[in-house]
Write a protein that holds these residues in place. Structure first.
Motif, PDB file in Angstrom:
ATOM      1  N   MET A  70      36.388 -11.468 -18.967  1.00 14.28           N
ATOM      2  CA  MET A  70      36.299 -10.121 -19.536  1.00 14.28           C
ATOM      3  C   MET A  70      34.925  -9.518 -19.289  1.00 14.28           C
ATOM      4  O   MET A  70      33.940 -10.239 -19.101  1.00 14.28           O
ATOM      5  CB  MET A  70      36.547 -10.175 -21.051  1.00 14.28           C
ATOM      6  CG  MET A  70      37.944 -10.587 -21.461  1.00 14.28           C
ATOM      7  SD  MET A  70      38.083 -10.671 -23.283  1.00 14.28           S
ATOM      8  CE  MET A  70      39.814 -11.126 -23.446  1.00 14.28           C
ATOM      9  N   PRO A  71      34.828  -8.195 -19.268  1.00 15.42           N
ATOM     10  CA  PRO A  71      33.501  -7.561 -19.234  1.00 15.42           C
ATOM     11  C   PRO A  71      32.683  -8.007 -20.443  1.00 15.42           C
ATOM     12  O   PRO A  71      33.233  -8.337 -21.494  1.00 15.42           O
ATOM     13  CB  PRO A  71      33.834  -6.063 -19.323  1.00 15.42           C
ATOM     14  CG  PRO A  71      35.241  -5.951 -18.820  1.00 15.42           C
ATOM     15  CD  PRO A  71      35.928  -7.217 -19.230  1.00 15.42           C
ATOM     16  N   GLN A  75      34.024  -9.109 -24.082  1.00 16.53           N
ATOM     17  CA  GLN A  75      33.948 -10.527 -24.427  1.00 16.53           C
ATOM     18  C   GLN A  75      33.201 -10.729 -25.742  1.00 16.53           C
ATOM     19  O   GLN A  75      33.632 -11.514 -26.607  1.00 16.53           O
ATOM     20  CB  GLN A  75      33.243 -11.302 -23.317  1.00 16.53           C
ATOM     21  CG  GLN A  75      33.141 -12.791 -23.566  1.00 16.53           C
ATOM     22  CD  GLN A  75      32.389 -13.503 -22.451  1.00 16.53           C
ATOM     23  OE1 GLN A  75      31.497 -14.309 -22.720  1.00 16.53           O
ATOM     24  NE2 GLN A  75      32.731 -13.216 -21.205  1.00 16.53           N
ATOM     25  N   ASP A  76      32.077 -10.011 -25.909  1.00 20.25           N
ATOM     26  CA  ASP A  76      31.300 -10.130 -27.142  1.00 20.25           C
ATOM     27  C   ASP A  76      32.112  -9.716 -28.357  1.00 20.25           C
ATOM     28  O   ASP A  76      32.039 -10.344 -29.419  1.00 20.25           O
ATOM     29  CB  ASP A  76      30.027  -9.274 -27.055  1.00 20.25           C
ATOM     30  CG  ASP A  76      29.028  -9.821 -26.048  1.00 20.25           C
ATOM     31  OD1 ASP A  76      29.167 -11.005 -25.658  1.00 20.25           O
ATOM     32  OD2 ASP A  76      28.133  -9.063 -25.630  1.00 20.25           O
TER      33      ASP A  76
END
Length: 303
Positions: A70-71, A75-76
Motif C-alpha cells: 500500500m502507499p 499503510q500507516d
C-alpha cells in the motif's frame, strides 16, 4: 417533714439509677471479640495496555497481507487501527484493524477486559473466572477436553504439530521395545481384480487425508481444528472457529481466541474473507496465526 420527704425521694431515685446501671453492665458490648473479615485480594492488573499499540508492526503486517504494497499514507492508517468505543478505558479497551487486498479482506479485533469485583468477599481473580466461564459456555464448544499433547495447540503459540501415524514407532523402523517393524513390500500389493496397487501411493493418499484441515464440501474444520479448549495459554483459554455466510454467496471465517490471565480477559478475533466467493478461508492458517498472536499478548502481560 417536707425536707425529710424530699430526702427520702432523692435516695430512692439514686438507688433506682444504681440498679439500672448494674443491669446495663450485664449486657455485652458486642464490639470486642467480633471476628474481623479481611477483604479479598485485588487483581494482579490495575491498568490495561493501549490495545492499538499492543500488536507489533511486523505481526500486524503478517496478519494483514497486502499492507506492505500500500502507499505509505494508506499503510500507516491501516496499521494505526481504530479504537473501539468504551466508557471506561481502565476497565475495557479494544482496537480494530482491516486491510483490503486483491486476494481478499483480513481484519483483527482485539479486546481487553479488566475484571473488578465490588464484593469484598470475592477476589478480582475469582470474579474474572466467572466472567470467563460464561464466555466459554456461550461458545458452546463441541468437546471440553484439553487438547492431547503434540496437537497444534499444545504449545503457547499453537505452532506445534502432532507426529501422527507413528503409533510408538521410531523413525528407524523399530518399535519402542527395540523390535524391528515388518514393513510392506514397496513394489505393491495385489488387488481383487488382479491388478496391483502401489503401497507408496496408498500411503501418500492416507497422509493427504490425515493432513486435510477442512471439509471442502461444508468448509468445516477438520477434527484436530475443531473449536476447543487450549492448554498453556494464560490461566484458561479456548478457541472458536466459525464460517459465516455473508450475503448470498460471500463467506468469511472468524477464528476467536479467548484467554484469561489473572483478572484480565483477552479476546482475539481474526477474520478472513476471500475475494473469490467460491473460496473457503483456511482454518489451519487462521488458527495458527490467531494463537501465535494470543501467545505474544500473554507474554506482554507477564513482562
Amino acid at each position: 417533714m417536707a425536707y425529710a420527704t424530699g430526702a427520702v425521694l432523692i435516695a430512692a431515685l439514686a438507688a433506682g439509677c444504681t440498679g439500672n446501671s448494674g443491669t446495663s453492665d450485664s449486657v455485652p458490648d458486642g464490639k470486642p471479640g467480633t471476628p474481623t473479615v479481611s477483604a479479598a485480594p485485588p487483581g494482579k492488573y490495575r491498568t490495561l495496555p493501549d490495545a492499538c499499540r499492543a500488536i507489533p508492526l511486523a505481526t500486524l503486517k503478517d496478519l494483514l497481507p497486502g499492507t506492505a504494497d500500500m502507499p505509505e499514507a494508506q499503510q500507516d492508517k491501516v496499521l494505526e487501527g481504530a479504537a473501539t468505543v468504551t466508557y471506561d478505558t481502565d476497565r475495557r479497551i479494544g482496537c480494530r484493524w482491516k486491510s483490503d487486498a486483491p486476494e481478499g479482506t483480513r481484519s483483527i479485533h482485539l479486546d481487553f477486559e479488566r475484571v473488578v469485583s465490588y464484593d469484598t468477599s470475592v477476589s478480582d481473580d475469582d470474579r474474572a473466572r466467572e466472567v470467563y466461564a460464561k464466555k466459554e459456555t456461550a461458545a458452546d464448544l463441541p468437546d471440553s477436553a484439553l487438547p492431547p499433547e503434540g496437537s497444534p495447540d499444545a504449545s503457547p503459540t499453537g505452532s506445534g504439530h502432532a507426529d501422527s501415524g507413528t503409533d510408538g514407532k521410531t523413525e528407524n523402523g523399530k518399535t519402542e521395545d527395540g523390535k524391528t517393524e515388518d514393513k510392506p513390500d514397496k513394489k505393491g500389493s495385489t488387488k481383487d481384480d488382479g491388478s496391483t496397487e502401489s503401497t507408496d501411493d496408498a500411503e501418500a493418499t492416507d497422509d493427504a487425508s490425515a493432513d486435510s484441515s477442512d471439509d471442502p464440501a461444508s468448509g468445516s474444520p477438520g477434527e484436530s481444528l475443531q473449536p476447543r479448549l487450549l492448554d498453556k495459554l494464560g490461566d484458561s483459554a479456548f478457541l472458536d472457529d466459525a464460517l459465516v455466510q455473508a450475503g448470498s454467496t460471500a463467506r468469511h471465517r472468524t477464528v476467536s481466541v479467548v484467554f484469561r490471565t489473572s483478572n484480565v480477559i483477552v479476546t482475539v478475533e481474526y477474520t478472513a474473507q476471500p475475494a473469490l466467493t467460491t473460496e473457503v478461508p483456511d482454518s489451519k492458517e487462521l488458527q495458527e496465526k490467531a494463537q501465535a498472536l494470543a501467545g505474544q499478548l500473554v507474554d506482554s502481560f507477564d513482562d
